[in-house]
Design an enzyme around this catalytic site. Structure first.
Site, PDB file in Angstrom:
ATOM      1  N   ASP A  46       6.159  -3.967   9.963  1.00 28.24           N
ATOM      2  CA  ASP A  46       4.702  -3.861  10.138  1.00 28.24           C
ATOM      3  C   ASP A  46       4.287  -4.017  11.591  1.00 28.24           C
ATOM      4  O   ASP A  46       3.287  -3.443  12.027  1.00 28.24           O
ATOM      5  CB  ASP A  46       3.986  -4.903   9.265  1.00 28.24           C
ATOM      6  CG  ASP A  46       4.468  -6.329   9.508  1.00 28.24           C
ATOM      7  OD1 ASP A  46       5.507  -6.503  10.161  1.00 28.24           O
ATOM      8  OD2 ASP A  46       3.800  -7.266   9.033  1.00 28.24           O
ATOM      9  N   SER A  84       8.333  -5.253   6.189  1.00 24.28           N
ATOM     10  CA  SER A  84       8.003  -6.360   7.102  1.00 24.28           C
ATOM     11  C   SER A  84       8.871  -7.582   6.885  1.00 24.28           C
ATOM     12  O   SER A  84       8.375  -8.682   6.680  1.00 24.28           O
ATOM     13  CB  SER A  84       6.528  -6.740   6.928  1.00 24.28           C
ATOM     14  OG  SER A  84       5.749  -5.584   7.006  1.00 24.28           O
ATOM     15  N   ARG A 135       0.846  -1.203   0.000  1.00 23.86           N
ATOM     16  CA  ARG A 135       0.000   0.000   0.000  1.00 23.86           C
ATOM     17  C   ARG A 135       0.876   1.246   0.000  1.00 23.86           C
ATOM     18  O   ARG A 135       1.939   1.274   0.633  1.00 23.86           O
ATOM     19  CB  ARG A 135      -0.878   0.047   1.251  1.00 23.86           C
ATOM     20  CG  ARG A 135      -1.937  -1.025   1.318  1.00 23.86           C
ATOM     21  CD  ARG A 135      -2.936  -0.730   2.414  1.00 23.86           C
ATOM     22  NE  ARG A 135      -2.307  -0.535   3.705  1.00 23.86           N
ATOM     23  CZ  ARG A 135      -2.843   0.173   4.701  1.00 23.86           C
ATOM     24  NH1 ARG A 135      -4.017   0.754   4.545  1.00 23.86           N
ATOM     25  NH2 ARG A 135      -2.221   0.293   5.853  1.00 23.86           N
TER      26      ARG A 135
END
Length: 917
Positions: A661, A607, A546
């Site tokens: 994340d 992440s 994103r």
């Protein structure tokens, strides 16, 4: 008067619809734990959860207590689809008075019948080497708590033996059999060994073992299940009346079983005992009820049971004679005698084809002098009483069928209904009325009636055979799943090992060899509320990523975002291609948001395991989650992103912070809850972070304050410390991944691997012939066919088995209902273990934080994200329950990260920007 009498015995269709509705309401009451005690339709669980599948084989003994007889039967099944069972019978008449005598005498007599039957049918040589399972057909209302445990609630049908009500009738019969066998042999010989090592010590020396009890209705359903297709409903229209059917097990709240289906014995004879049938009770029915041994009880049965139909006719004839509509001037004293007009008289009167002559002969034989008109009218009354009985049976059946259709979420239901009983067999129009009226009342249901052959005896043998098949299967299933079922001691050991690895990861000397890396993030603070401005965030952690713009104002936070896909070819291509693709997507996003002209601070959620050496500098340690882009491991990923921006000549961003994340999730939730000092991800992968005291962080200079530690706990166990938890299935899954031997904890817990673990278990179960009846299943050989989303769907509480079968059919797996139940159990075992292991890891974290702070009780919030935690119906509950058990001194609240980790990365950038300014 005759027309009035006939009208009173005829029930309009609208009233039948109302009655059907009342019965369905009472059925729901009977199934509910809260209202069961008030329900008149008792809906008793039978603990029969499966119908025959044709593989059953062996010898099975049946004893059936009938109206005036004990029926014994030996059934041999050959595993050939049960199409040609071999059967031997013997019928024993009950001695006079035994039905009203002592219960012990009744059961002793049954045991003697069994003994005599075996002596006559089995050679002494076979008897000494054979254990015989016995199915007991006991046609009275019982409260069953297991297949072989049933407490008699009440006698009926003329029985009233003392000392039985409230007792376990299986135990009474078993004791009588034991006593008989001991008496017969005089010693506890070898052939008295127990069947399949049953636990009950009282009966461990039994040659004949009572393994199942059922009533005649259930026996009928199982008998008809042998007719080549499954039978899921049975109606007994006999002296009494009853119905049973296969209900969705989760709706049977009075039993513990929640998977699959369970046969429910409705005991619908008591329907109407609360008065809902008062308006259709005629004066004749009232007289019959008042003269019965149980006035006010079993009112539906008294309208439809063949024990009562002759009596209803008798009272109608008495009333009509009093009104001078029948037997004018005749002496009808004979009709005043209870029981003189029997069901057989009624059947003979309505079934004769010789006109009035035969009716006249029957009435004269009773001592009446009927005219021809009398004969015609008596015949009309008999037909009306019988027609009403058939119509009321149809109404009850329609209620059952509609309930099955609704609770299975079907538009239409096709089902086989097993039929038995004197009324069904003796009244030619019964079937026609049953089908036509039930179809009027339940047009969405299409029943096929199957007449029961050999009564309910064959069915009792089938119940017993299925029970033994399921017991053997259960033993094998437990053996397969045992390694996945963790006890508290296992979890405490995992918790202790996690704590040990955390300490090793924090210590400078042992950090390089620790499996839990405990990486410093250089994030020392959460937002304080003074941050302002627009910030970009990039959230890269899986196949989708994103790009976000986060606006922080006095009013709060607003966001706009877009999701972009990373093709597998780029995930596993070169590092340059990967980061060029990411920059292209950022440029696309900034153009759409009109942000190209601004230089915005960017927080980068990355992440993957990194060694962070500053807030905006982090070296990639290893790829996970299917990524393997070349030229990245060991490099500074922030610099790789900056280099790509330079190649693309993009100046609209400035990378100020890199977080993973997990840290992003903690920061995002920390904006809403200041107590949030732990981040947890359980999705495609799994990880955790938490605020550690700087004095304990040996890998970074300084002792003041706290720093967020990115645990990278997915690699926990890579040093072999979790080998005792790894099962054969886990090893096979690990070996087929792109990083065998790495991220071993993640491979036990995260969503990326659970479906594959399930697939490996299913393949073993097919091999052991526990699934799909051992039929080969080529589709199951395909890797990753079983997605983790299927686990979530299959485990949804109350999901009908039909829907599970639909999921499995989508995978081209031809699953029966039993297969569906077993699949659900496998999914539950795998997801429960994942939640428990995750909780054990988290318990180590919260207990360390509590000890760090010298607290007796720690109150803390965990910010949590990830599809497995959010979407799986049981994962979060199982995790929280296990955590509470393992860390009782920590009060842990879980806060879902609603905006993903993008918002958290932007907040880290905002905090960094504030500090820089």
């Amino acid at each position: 008067q005759i027309q009035r009498a006939l009208r009173s015995l005829s029930i309009p269709l609208e009233r039948l619809h109302v009655m059907k509705g009342h019965m369905m309401e009472d059925m729901c009451k009977g199934l509910s734990r809260q209202t069961h005690a008030q329900a008149k339709v008792r809906m008793l669980p039978t603990y029969i959860c499966s119908t025959p599948n044709g593989t059953e084989k062996g010898n099975f003994l049946v004893v059936e207590l009938c109206q005036n007889q004990v029926r014994t039967m030996l059934v041999t099944l050959y595993g050939d689809g049960n199409m040609s069972p071999h059967m031997m019978y013997k019928i024993f008449d009950l001695p006079e008075g035994i039905m009203q005598g002592e219960g012990e005498a009744l059961f002793d007599f049954i045991a003697r019948c069994v003994s005599q039957f075996l002596t006559e049918t089995i050679s002494s040589e076979s008897r000494e080497t054979t254990n015989l399972p016995l199915g007991f057909v006991f046609p009275f209302t019982c409260r069953q708590t297991q297949l072989d445990k049933a407490e008699l609630l009440s006698w009926s049908k003329g029985f009233s033996c003392s000392g039985v009500v409230g007792k376990d009738v299986v135990q009474l019969l078993q004791s009588a059999i034991n006593k008989q066998e001991m008496g017969a042999s005089g010693t506890d010989s070898s052939w008295l060994s127990s069947l399949r090592g049953r636990k009950s010590s009282q009966f461990t020396s039994s040659h004949v073992e009572v393994v199942a009890l059922m009533n005649d209705t259930v026996g009928t359903m199982m008998t008809c299940s042998m007719e080549g297709r499954p039978c899921e409903v049975a109606v007994v229209a006999d002296k009494g009346s009853n119905c049973c059917f296969m209900a969705e097990a989760y709706l049977v709240e009075t039993a513990e079983e929640t998977s699959g289906r369970m046969c429910v014995n409705t005991e619908w004879g008591c329907f109407g005992d609360d008065g809902v049938l008062n308006d259709i009770f005629t004066p004749y029915d009232v007289h019959v009820d008042e003269e019965s041994s149980n006035p006010g009880e079993k009112r539906f049965e008294k309208l439809v049971g063949s024990l009562y139909l002759g009596e209803i006719v008798r009272h109608a004839l008495i009333a009509l004679t009093a009104e001078k509509a029948l037997f004018t001037g005749n002496d009808i004293a004979v009709l005043k005698e209870k029981g003189v007009f029997t069901m057989q008289h009624v059947l003979d009167i309505i079934n004769n084809e010789d006109g009035i002559t035969e009716v006249k002969r029957i009435l004269e034989a009773l001592g009446l002098q009927p005219s021809e008109r009398d004969c015609g009218r008596v015949q009309q009354i008999c037909r009306a009483v019988m027609g009403r009985a058939a119509t009321l049976h149809a109404t009850g059946l329609a209620a059952i069928l509609s309930y099955m259709c609704q609770t299975r979420d079907l538009e239409s239901l096709m089902v086989s209904v097993g039929m038995e009983g004197e009324l069904y067999r003796g009244y030619p129009r019964f079937e026609e009325i049953l089908l036509s009226v039930s179809r009027l009342l339940a047009p969405e249901c299409m029943p096929t009636l199957l007449p029961s052959r050999d009564g309910s005896g064959r069915g009792a043998a089938m119940v017993t055979a299925v029970a033994l098949r399921l017991a053997a299967q259960r033993h094998e299933v437990n053996e397969v799943l045992a390694p996945l079922r963790l006890i508290r001691a296992d979890l405490e050991k995992v918790q202790a090992l996690m704590r040990e690895e955390m300490e090793r990861g924090l210590c400078k000397e042992t950090n390089p060899t620790a499996s839990v890396r405990m990486l410093p993030t250089y994030v020392s603070h959460t937002p304080d509320g003074t941050e302002r401005g627009d910030f970009l965030a990039l959230d890269l952690g899986g196949t989708n990523f994103r790009v976000l713009v986060v606006r922080v104002t006095e009013e709060g936070i607003s966001m706009a975002s877009e999701i972009y896909v990373i093709p597998v070819s780029i995930m596993q291509g070169s590092g340059e291609a990967l980061f060029d693709h990411i920059i292209d997507c950022i440029i696309d996003f900034q153009m759409k948001q009109n942000l190209v002209t601004q230089m915005l601070p960017l927080g980068f959620t990355f992440s993957f395991p990194c060694q962070q050496v500053g807030l905006d500098k982090a070296l990639l340690l290893t790829w996970t989650k299917g990524f393997s882009a070349s030229g990245c491991v060991g490099k500074d990923v922030v610099q790789l992103l900056r280099d790509a921006a330079q190649r693309k000549q993009h100046l609209g961003m400035h990378v100020v912070a890199l977080v993973n994340d997990t840290v992003g999730t903690m920061m995002a939730c920390g904006y809403d809850d200041p107590r949030c000092e732990i981040g947890l991800i359980v999705g495609t992968g799994t990880n955790a972070c938490y605020m550690e005291e700087m004095r304990n962080v040996g890998t970074v200079e300084g002792d003041q304050g706290r720093m967020c530690i990115n645990m990278e706990w997915g690699a926990f166990g890579d040093n072999g410390c979790l080998d005792h938890i790894f099962t054969h299935f886990d090893k096979v899954v690990d070996e087929t991944t792109i990083n065998p031997g790495k991220q071993r904890f993640e491979k036990l817990v995260s969503g990326m691997y659970l479906g594959e673990i399930v697939r490996q278990i299913l393949m073993v179960m097919v091999e052991k012939q526990l699934l799909f009846q051992g039929r080969p299943c080529p589709k199951l050989q395909t890797r990753n066919i079983f997605k983790t989303k299927f686990l979530s769907t299959i485990e949804l509480n109350g999901l009908a088995l039909r829907q599970i079968r639909a999921i499995l059919n989508e995978l081209e797996l031809d699953a029966s209902f039993e297969d569906s139940v077993l699949m659900r159990e496998v999914c539950q075992a795998v997801s429960l273990r994942a939640a428990q292991l995750c909780a054990a890891g988290l318990a180590a974290v919260v207990e360390k934080m509590r000890e760090n702070r010298g607290l007796d009780q720690l109150d803390i919030t965990v910010g949590v994200d990830g599809t497995l935690y959010k979407l799986h119906p049981c994962f979060s509950d199982n995790l929280q329950k296990t955590l509470k058990d393992l860390a009782p001194n920590c009060n842990v609240t879980f806060l879902l990260s609603e905006d993903g980790s993008g918002k958290g990365a932007a907040l880290v950038a905002a905090v960094a920007n504030r500090a820089a300014n």
